[in-house]
Motif scaffolding. Structure first.
Motif, short mmCIF file in Angstrom:
data_model
loop_
_atom_site.label_atom_id
_atom_site.label_comp_id
_atom_site.label_asym_id
_atom_site.label_seq_id
_atom_site.Cartn_x
_atom_site.Cartn_y
_atom_site.Cartn_z
N ALA A 37 -68.13 34.85 -2.36
CA ALA A 37 -67.30 36.10 -3.12
C ALA A 37 -68.24 36.95 -3.98
N SER A 41 -69.39 40.72 -3.57
CA SER A 41 -69.22 41.65 -4.59
C SER A 41 -70.56 42.70 -4.69
N SER A 85 -59.31 36.87 2.96
CA SER A 85 -59.00 36.47 1.58
C SER A 85 -57.55 35.86 1.64
N PRO A 89 -57.90 31.60 2.16
CA PRO A 89 -58.09 31.87 0.82
C PRO A 89 -59.15 30.91 0.21
N PHE A 92 -62.74 32.02 -0.30
CA PHE A 92 -62.65 32.73 -1.98
C PHE A 92 -62.05 32.11 -2.88
N HIS A 94 -62.94 32.67 -5.92
CA HIS A 94 -62.63 33.76 -6.93
C HIS A 94 -62.62 34.94 -6.13
N ASP A 95 -62.14 36.01 -6.79
CA ASP A 95 -62.14 37.18 -6.38
C ASP A 95 -63.49 38.08 -5.96
N SER A 96 -63.34 38.62 -4.94
CA SER A 96 -64.63 39.89 -4.76
C SER A 96 -64.04 41.22 -5.08
N SER A 99 -61.59 41.49 -2.18
CA SER A 99 -60.92 40.58 -1.94
C SER A 99 -59.42 41.28 -2.08
N VAL A 100 -58.46 40.66 -1.09
CA VAL A 100 -56.92 41.11 -1.01
C VAL A 100 -57.18 42.68 -0.92
N ARG A 103 -57.31 44.56 -4.31
CA ARG A 103 -56.25 44.32 -5.43
C ARG A 103 -56.72 44.46 -6.77
N GLY A 104 -57.87 43.89 -7.25
CA GLY A 104 -58.25 43.91 -8.40
C GLY A 104 -58.79 45.33 -8.74
#
Length: 136
Positions: A37, A41, A85, A89, A92, A94-96, A99-100, A103-104
């Motif tokens: 992840a 990033s 992702s 899941p 991942f 943690h989110d990158s 991810s999704v 979304r972040g």
């Protein structure tokens, strides 16, 4: 560069700063927790930096093509990482950035390359337009 082009460059620059900051902190503090992840990033940050630079210089020889490559790579990356992702899941922890489908980042990573592709299609450099006219 037109007004919408300037806005596009500013959004890409903000994404470049955000992704670079996020990946730097993630890699320095806790890389061993989610190396995939955090590496993704960092790749996203590099793509946003390259896309920003290429869009600014898109009127110069070669940079228009670099912008296309960077933005299409970004779109493919967001789609592949977004699907993975959700489907796998455990890859991942943690989110990158992607991810999704971003979304972040309020899904900006999903929408931004679509605007980038639209802008590139509608704002070809003069040199490319002349070449197309000569060959036609």
């Amino acid at each position: 560069m037109t007004g919408i082009g300037r806005v596009l460059v500013i959004v890409y620059a903000v994404m470049a700063l955000a992704a670079t900051g996020r990946s730097f902190v993630q890699i320095v503090r806790k890389f061993d927790e989610a190396p995939l992840a955090y590496t993704l990033s960092a790749i996203a940050a590099g793509v946003y930096i390259l896309a920003t630079l290429a869009l600014v210089l898109a009127g110069r020889r070669g940079w228009y093509t670099v912008a296309w490559v960077a933005i299409v790579f970004e779109l493919v990356g967001v789609l592949v990482v977004g699907v993975l992702s959700l489907a796998v899941p455990e890859l991942f922890q943690h989110d990158s950035v992607w991810s999704v489908f971003g979304r972040g980042y309020l899904f900006i990573p999903l929408v931004l390359p679509m605007f980038g592709i639209w802008w590139l299609r509608t704002h070809r450099p003069v040199e490319a337009v002349r070449t197309a006219e000569v060959t036609a």
